[in-house]
Design an enzyme around this catalytic site. Structure first.
Site, PDB file in Angstrom:
ATOM      1  N   ASP B 383       0.869  -1.153   0.000  1.00 46.32           N
ATOM      2  CA  ASP B 383       0.000   0.000   0.000  1.00 46.32           C
ATOM      3  C   ASP B 383       0.917   1.217   0.000  1.00 46.32           C
ATOM      4  OD1 ASP B 383      -2.234   1.586   0.375  1.00 46.32           O
ATOM      5  OD2 ASP B 383      -1.894   1.621   2.537  1.00 46.32           O
ATOM      6  N   LYS B 384       0.399   2.367  -0.329  1.00 42.94           N
ATOM      7  CA  LYS B 384       1.272   3.529  -0.282  1.00 42.94           C
ATOM      8  C   LYS B 384       1.065   4.333   1.000  1.00 42.94           C
ATOM      9  CE  LYS B 384       0.563   7.452  -2.310  1.00 42.94           C
ATOM     10  NZ  LYS B 384       0.899   8.435  -1.287  1.00 42.94           N
ATOM     11  N   GLU B 487      -8.890  14.207   6.905  1.00 43.72           N
ATOM     12  CA  GLU B 487      -9.949  15.089   7.396  1.00 43.72           C
ATOM     13  C   GLU B 487      -9.422  15.963   8.508  1.00 43.72           C
ATOM     14  OE1 GLU B 487     -13.430  12.874   8.514  1.00 43.72           O
ATOM     15  OE2 GLU B 487     -14.366  13.610   6.683  1.00 43.72           O
ATOM     16  N   PHE B 528     -19.015   9.142   3.118  1.00 39.72           N
ATOM     17  CA  PHE B 528     -17.923   8.729   2.253  1.00 39.72           C
ATOM     18  C   PHE B 528     -17.882   7.205   2.229  1.00 39.72           C
ATOM     19  CE2 PHE B 528     -13.614   7.307   1.634  1.00 39.72           C
ATOM     20  CZ  PHE B 528     -13.175   8.102   0.587  1.00 39.72           C
ATOM     21  N   LYS B 551     -16.973  17.243  -0.985  1.00 43.34           N
ATOM     22  CA  LYS B 551     -15.547  17.119  -1.290  1.00 43.34           C
ATOM     23  C   LYS B 551     -15.277  15.675  -1.678  1.00 43.34           C
ATOM     24  CE  LYS B 551     -13.845  15.872   3.264  1.00 43.34           C
ATOM     25  NZ  LYS B 551     -13.199  16.240   4.492  1.00 43.34           N
ATOM     26  N   ARG B 585      -1.530  14.610  -1.946  1.00 46.85           N
ATOM     27  CA  ARG B 585      -2.862  14.000  -2.037  1.00 46.85           C
ATOM     28  C   ARG B 585      -3.874  15.103  -2.261  1.00 46.85           C
ATOM     29  NH1 ARG B 585      -3.096   9.092   0.776  1.00 46.85           N
ATOM     30  NH2 ARG B 585      -5.142   9.483   1.665  1.00 46.85           N
ATOM     31  N   GLY B 666      -4.635   3.823  -3.688  1.00 45.44           N
ATOM     32  CA  GLY B 666      -5.866   4.463  -4.079  1.00 45.44           C
ATOM     33  C   GLY B 666      -5.641   5.874  -4.604  1.00 45.44           C
ATOM     34  N   ARG B 778      -5.305   4.236  -8.043  1.00 42.19           N
ATOM     35  CA  ARG B 778      -6.766   4.330  -8.076  1.00 42.19           C
ATOM     36  C   ARG B 778      -7.409   2.959  -7.984  1.00 42.19           C
ATOM     37  NH1 ARG B 778      -8.830   9.353  -7.313  1.00 42.19           N
ATOM     38  NH2 ARG B 778      -7.419  10.854  -8.176  1.00 42.19           N
TER      39      ARG B 778
END
Lengths: 353, 1068
Positions: B383-384, B487, B528, B551, B585, B666, B778
């Site tokens: 994962d990043k 957030e 979300f 957003k 990001r 992602g 993604r």
């Protein structure tokens, strides 16, 4: 792990800094290079070579004489007689002549040997009662079931000693005589005592406690093994202390051989007699054999062996040869390695490829 | 959800709640009486144990019992007892904790008064009262609480490991039931889904006073949570005892097996076949012997009554020999393997170099059965966010209404590098600001002060659209509890720029806008999730306007913009690309003014949809989609997530070890690529970076094919084409190695979805394996798992997945080895993982040091173990030819019993636990030492064959040298010496010596070939990735010529001839 130590503070869960936990235990790891390994190889080759030569010389200094008497001389008749089981009760004696070219010096040991007799069969080896042999009275009257079918005779009387091993005891007896030149035959005296292992005679084999009874009375309610001619308490008519389970011939027989061809000690030359003080002189000999043990059923052979011994034991060429072979293998390997090292491996060239 | 059946019918709880489930839990498996039968039953389900019981039964039959029963029963009982004691202690602690939990007190409303009851007596339908800092006793529906609006706060650390506070809110209709008499009158009925293990979902409906009210997870307090910051609350028990979500989650996790495990099982089968072969040979021998000799030997040893013929005797002998020879697969093999793995796991737990002092986290091996597989990893899926990066988010740049903020320029309009010394913006105008927040571009503050409307709306959105919980411990001292660090960073930014988020109730949000308190009415929150990739809130401001603030991911937001915003969209998207190019990001922000009437209509539909039980999610998603249209773009934010310490070095090191690292993230393509560059995974000197981002299957196929042809065409004249597909490269690994150095593949989620279809997955896999670096961006959690599955299935390689967030759980569970980073994003990944630690860079040590050691030790152990037991057992085979095939054992029975567990256990354990062929520094310095593990060189069928051959050779020498020496041997006092007992003792002694010397010899000499590297004069071979390495040559040579072993380069294990002959001499 039994670590109940409760730490607190910001580094509470930091593992201990011990050599064990951090896998830093000291280790000896020798660096094997051609410089250390090759000398070691040559050294090993040398050691084995020396051992081999030494042993070979030792073994060469012993003398051995083997005589297969199964059908030799007059024993031929006995051999035929024993082929018929119905003659088992009849005795048969025969004699075999042989000569010794070179005198046997020092102690001379007399062995009987059997070939193709499997003392190492599983059921055969199990067919004995060690409890009986150490003199337990309970086992005397109730032999272990391992002894079947040699535990009781037809009338149900317990057999002592029970089992197939004791039952099949080697029961030929020998008288050795020397044809003294220009004289009569001299009977060669053999020591028949002190030929067993110390532990066997004193620990593993005991007679039942006699408690003022004679040995015969102790063994009163037992039967002798099927193939025996004498009961166990009368095995040695000459020496009453050599009877019962501690009879040395019995003990020797009960120590089962590992292989089908084996020899067992029968006696040692008594050098008290001045003729034999230096051993057995060269000349002609006769063995008189009380021929009882049948071998023809299983295509076996019987032999007697006369030998002298050194510190290394009897005549045994295997070990010296094995050492010499090993030595030459190591030497060959060492030479090959040296050549390889000389041609390719010097200065660790192959490491840099 | 079909089959909704749990009802909490309050009106008549006094009548029939006796029949309903109580809250008693039982995690223990046994009680005093059932322990023995159940535990034994479980243990005998293991094939190995059952096999030994069969042997035991064979041994009890006297006719074939060649060994006493104790030879099998002693080790078997030992093994069973150890396992049973372990199970019993585990169960004892479970009993204790069950008892403790069941006896906790809770207050239950019974007949109009609150009474203390034990937890186990709480029943479904009861109303219970919880107080602050109490554990929740069961899954309960929140009815009311001491806080306004029926709010309450819970901590779910025991449930999912997340430590931030979460808010739960009662239905408005029940939130005023705050006293006992009102609660007594409550007679609602709840219909909900059947018990399940989904911690974050609940669907149900409350029927009360002829109305339906929707229930969801936000109204539930699950067992295992702790009530915080709330004086008291009342709740209705929905699920109790074993039906609670916590208990439903305690299911057994799937059991992972290592490839060595599988190989071992195959080998045990082979050995068993070998055993049967030997048995048959010896049985035939026995038949012949009995008919030729044994028949005649009956004078001395008559056949048993039932032994009617030689053939039957042979049949019995077969079984006898099976019993004797079964020690080639001893029980202790399985036990020893487990013990070793446990030891290796402890070494991982104890490693100080994998301890992260800042968070006080040590590495943890959560699964103890996978250690040696760590030494064979070929693919890492990482994962990043939070894995490669720190996941500490800092608001760094933004684009508002087409203008970027965040960079600083000097007087010549050149961008200035931001360093420690750069002056920060002064936020002193804002008394509520967070002092740790740093921002360098003063233009933005000026824009705020000028009351630029767009800028104000931008920060208003950031302050309103989120799910953060504020905690105001003292006046002005705000702490935000954010579920995602992004957030938190955004809300903190808004706070510092004067839009302070101060308080939240279920129906309002209070901001302090430039020092002025403003309260917004919160009308709806559109959550979300990973599919929507956006969240929105609908609020009514004090002026009465209804606004939707949204957003989300830029592509998602851009798709839903009003056409009039096109120009702004292009500018913003340019800025976004710029941000992403710097590895930031990004999120796009948009708003929409809503019409009062339209909103009312929509709201009604929403209320209706949220009470449906079936397909609620889908219906809600459709409704959300409907209103989030025609948005107006405000701008975009860019958040910086710094790389973790040591990440580029770790990646470089791992790729030198031929481990391929694929990043699955992602994030946006540009962000991902930028991180790729900063991690050294992508480099400017690479021949080509293929970027696959298309929307149709054909395009994807086209791009993949052309990329592949490009690589092949350049590398060599391709005569093979696509026909051979996968096999081509698997076979020609050298070829593969020479070309992967130069290429990289970047693929986005859209294309990946197509590429993962069956007809394209081979092309994708081929291409990906030709490239040195693969980055998928993604991607959804499911796609992550699919990619792992693809590699796992087609490459047959060991895969490792590493991640920190809930979105990595699927991938962690799919891969052979799952590693969890215990970081900022909760504990879900860690809970699902096999190994966990705090920093990505520890992966290097886990694989190259611990994994390599484990693999090395396990392989050597297995080789040695098989060698040892073959040498031990086959002596019986040779002896068979001399004892009439009568199944007579060579050794004493107790020696057979104790050989593995006493006489030779120490060398095995020492070698399996402590052996280090290379110390840890050198393992890390020369990553290519890792390669033998990947290629399975140290223990495979060939190695097994060799070590059994060695064992057979040893047993041959062990038997025949004493045979030669003993058959004619007498003692120096003349007494004969060739009896079976002496022979047995001699062989047994030489066996123990030879085997132990072999074991310790390997231990001592195992490090020899590596030591050469520490000599400084020898140039380090590890740094050149292209040359096929010397270690492989060494390993190959080791198997071929014995002489090579004795050179300085020899492998850790010596061959028969070189080692045994000298040793054999001494044992005689």
């Amino acid at each position: 792990m039994g670590k109940a130590k409760v730490k607190s503070g910001p580094l509470a869960r930091r593992p201990d800094n011990s050599a064990f936990k951090q896998q830093r235990l000291p280790a000896w790891s020798p660096m094997l290079t051609a410089n250390t390994v090759l000398p070691f190889f040559y050294f090993m080759a040398l050691i084995c070579m020396l051992l081999g030569v030494w042993l070979l010389l030792t073994v060469q200094s012993t003398q051995e004489m083997k005589l297969d008497y199964t059908e030799a001389g007059s024993c031929n008749l006995c051999y035929i007689k024993r082929q018929n089981a119905s003659n088992a009760a009849q005795s048969c004696t025969c004699s075999v002549m042989f000569s010794i070219q070179k005198a046997f010096k020092g102690d001379v040991f007399f062995y009987y040997g059997l070939k193709n007799f499997h003392q190492n069969l599983r059921r055969y080896m199990d067919s004995r009662d060690d409890g009986q042999m150490v003199g337990r009275k309970r086992n005397l009257k109730n032999p272990s079931s391992y002894c079947q079918p040699f535990d009781k005779d037809q009338t149900g009387v317990p057999i002592a000693p029970c089992g197939a091993v004791a039952n099949s005891i080697f029961n030929d007896s020998f008288t050795l005589s020397y044809h003294q030149p220009g004289s009569y035959r001299v009977r060669i005296p053999l020591l028949r005592r002190g030929i067993t292992w110390y532990t066997d005679e004193n620990v593993k084999f005991r007679n039942p406690k006699t408690e003022n009874l004679t040995l015969a009375e102790v063994f009163k309610d037992t039967a002798r093994p099927l193939y025996w001619q004498k009961p166990v308490y009368e095995l040695d008519p000459d020496d009453p202390t050599n009877n019962g389970f501690i009879n040395e011939d019995l003990i020797i027989w009960m120590r089962e051989a590992a292989f089908p061809n084996f020899k067992k000690l029968y006696g040692v030359l008594n050098r008290a007699d001045e003729v034999f003080a230096k051993g057995l002189p060269a000349g002609n000999y006769t063995i008189d054999i009380n021929y009882n043990f049948p071998v023809q059923y299983f295509r076996g052979r019987k032999e007697v062996v006369l030998t002298t011994l050194t510190w290394f034991g009897g005549q045994n060429h295997f070990l010296p040869v094995a050492y010499l072979v090993t030595s030459s293998l190591i030497l060959l390997l060492a030479v090959v390695l040296t050549v390889i090292w000389w041609k390719f491996g010097k200065a660790g060239k192959n490491m840099q490829e | 959800m079909t089959g909704a059946e749990i009802t909490g019918d309050i009106s008549d709880w006094q009548v029939d709640n006796r029949a309903k489930k109580d809250n008693h839990i039982k995690t223990s498996k046994y009680n005093v009486f059932t322990f023995l039968p159940i535990n034994l039953f479980e243990q005998f389900q293991r094939v190995a144990n059952a096999y030994f019981v069969v042997l035991l039964i064979l041994q009890i039959i006297p006719e074939i019992s060649s060994l006493s029963w104790f030879t099998t029963i002693v080790p078997l009982v030992l093994v069973l007892a150890i396992t049973a004691v372990k199970d019993a202690t585990d169960d004892y602690f479970r009993h204790k904790s069950d008892q403790q939990v069941n006896n906790r007190q809770s207050q239950v409303l019974i007949r109009g008064s609150l009474q203390n009851e034990k937890w186990m007596n709480v029943r479904v339908g009861d109303i219970i009262k919880l107080e602050n800092n109490q554990f929740v006793a069961a899954d309960i529906l929140l009815l009311c609480s001491s806080e306004p609006y029926g709010l309450c706060y819970i901590e779910t650390a025991d449930l999912d490991g997340e430590t931030n506070l979460k808010v739960r809110q009662a239905l408005t209709i029940t939130s005023d039931l705050g006293d006992i008499t009102k609660l007594m009158d409550f007679d609602g009925e709840v219909i909900c889904e059947p018990p399940n293990n989904k911690l974050d979902k609940f669907t149900g409906t409350l029927f009360w006073r002829d109305n339906k009210y929707p229930l969801d997870n936000e109204k539930m307090l699950l067992r295992g949570c702790v009530l915080r910051n709330t004086e008291w609350c009342f709740g209705l028990v929905i699920f109790a005892g074993l039906q609670t979500k916590l208990m439903q989650n305690c299911g057994k996790t799937s059991f992972k097996r290592t490839s060595i495990d599988k190989l071992m099982n195959t080998l045990v089968l082979w050995i068993f076949a070998f055993l049967i072969c030997m048995g048959v040979i010896l049985a035939i021998g026995n038949t012949i012997w009995e008919s030729q000799i044994g028949r005649n030997f009956q004078v001395f040893l008559p056949w048993n009554e039932f032994q009617r013929s030689a053939v039957f005797s042979g049949f019995l002998t077969f079984w006898s020999y099976i019993i004797i020879l079964n020690t080639v697969v001893p029980i202790s093999l399985y036990v020893s393997v487990e013990v070793l793995r446990l030891g290796h796991s402890y070494f991982i737990n104890w490693d100080r170099k994998m301890y992260y002092s800042q968070t006080d986290t040590a590495a943890e091996a959560r699964t103890t059965t996978l250690n040696e597989e760590l030494g064979q990893v070929e693919f890492i899926f990482s994962d990043k966010t939070g894995t490669l990066t720190q996941n500490i988010m800092v608001f760094s740049k933004c684009s508002i209404n087409g203008k970027t903020f965040g960079d600083i320029y000097n007087e010549y309009d050149q961008k200035v590098e931001i360093t420690e010394k750069t002056a920060c913006v002064d936020f002193s105008f804002n008394p509520l600001c967070d002092r740790r927040f740093k921002f360098y571009d003063s233009n933005l503050v000026e824009a705020i002060k000028l009351e630029d409307l767009a800028v104000q709306e931008f920060f208003r959105l950031l302050a309103l659209c989120h799910t953060v919980m504020p905690e105001e411990k003292s006046e002005g001292n705000l702490v935000y509890q954010a579920q995602s660090p992004d957030e938190g960073a955004l809300v903190t930014a808004a706070r510092n720029f004067g839009f302070v988020f101060r308080a939240r109730t279920p129906e309002t949000i209070t901001l302090c806008e430039m020092g002025r308190a403003v309260t917004y009415q919160l009308l709806a929150i559109l959550d979300f999730n990973n599919v929507r990739k956006r969240m929105s809130v609908i609020v009514r401001n004090p002026e009465g306007q209804i606004k939707l603030y949204s957003k989300g991911a830029d592509t998602i937001i851009f798709d839903r913009l009003d056409p009039s915003n096109e120009d702004l969209m292009y500018t913003t998207s340019e800025h976004l690309n710029e941000f992403a190019g710097e590895g930031l990001r990004t999120l796009a922000l948009a708003y929409k003014d809503l019409d009062e009437d339209d909103f009312d209509v929509w709201m009604k539909k929403l209320l209706f949809a949220s009470t449906v039980i079936e397909n609620r999610e889908e219906q809600l998603a459709v409704l959300y989609e409907e209103i989030e249209q025609g948005l107006k773009l405000l701008g975009a934010t860019a958040i910086e997530d710094k790389l973790q310490e040591g990440v580029p070095e770790t990646i470089a090191c791992l790729s030198l070890a031929d481990i391929k690292i694929w990043v699955l993230t992602g994030d946006k393509l540009e962000t991902a690529m930028n991180i790729g560059y900063s991690c050294n995974m992508l480099r400017d000197d690479m021949n080509e970076v293929f970027v696959i981002s298309s929307h149709t299957v054909q395009e994807v196929q086209q791009q993949l094919r052309s990329a592949k042809e490009h690589i092949l065409g350049l590398s060599r004249v391709s005569s093979t084409g696509d026909v051979e597909k996968t096999n081509m490269f698997a076979v020609d690994s050298v070829f593969e190695e020479t070309i992967i150095a130069e290429y990289a593949l970047v693929i986005n989620g859209h294309s990946l979805a197509h590429a993962l279809e069956p007809q394209l997955e081979h092309v994708l896999l081929d291409l990906a394996c030709l490239c040195k670096t693969v980055i998928c961006c993604r991607v959804t959690p499911l796609q992550k798992a699919q990619v792992v599955e693809l590699v796992k299935r087609h490459k047959g390689a060991v895969t490792l997945a590493i991640g920190d967030g809930a979105n990595d759980v699927s991938m962690i569970k799919t891969a052979h080895i799952g590693v969890g980073i215990s970081g900022q994003e909760g504990m879900q990944a860690v809970l699902a993982s096999d190994y966990s630690f705090a920093q990505f860079r520890y992966l290097q040590r886990l694989l190259l040091v611990h994994g390599r050691w484990s693999y090395f030790r396990m392989c050597n152990f297995l080789c040695y173990f098989f060698y040892k037991n073959f040498a031990f057992t086959l002596v019986h085979f040779w002896y068979g030819f001399f004892c009439g095939f009568s199944a007579q054992t060579v050794y004493d029975q107790w020696f057979i019993t104790l050989f593995n567990i006493v006489y030779t256990s120490l060398p095995v354990l020492a070698m399996g636990l402590f052996d280090q062929d290379v110390n840890d520094q050198n393992s890390l310095r020369y990553p290519c030492l890792y390669k033998p593990g990947q290629q399975n060189l140290l223990f495979n069928k060939r190695q097994f064959f060799l070590c059994t051959l060695q064992g057979i050779g040893t047993s041959f020498l062990l038997f025949f040298i004493p045979y030669g020496a003993f058959s004619v041997m007498v003692k120096e006092d003349g007494s004969h010496f060739s009896d079976q007992q002496t022979f047995a003792v001699t062989i047994a002694t030489s066996l123990v010596i030879v085997v132990s010397v072999q074991g310790f010899g390997e231990l001592i000499t195992s490090g020899k070939n590596m030591r050469m590297n520490t000599v400084p004069s020898v140039s380090s071979p590890g740094r050149t990735p292209h040359s096929s390495t010397w270690i492989e040559n060494v390993l190959k040579r080791k198997n071929e010529v014995s002489c090579a072993n004795d050179e300085s380069t020899g492998g850790p294990e010596n061959s028969d001839i070189a080692e045994q002959t000298p040793k054999q001499q001494h044992t005689d």
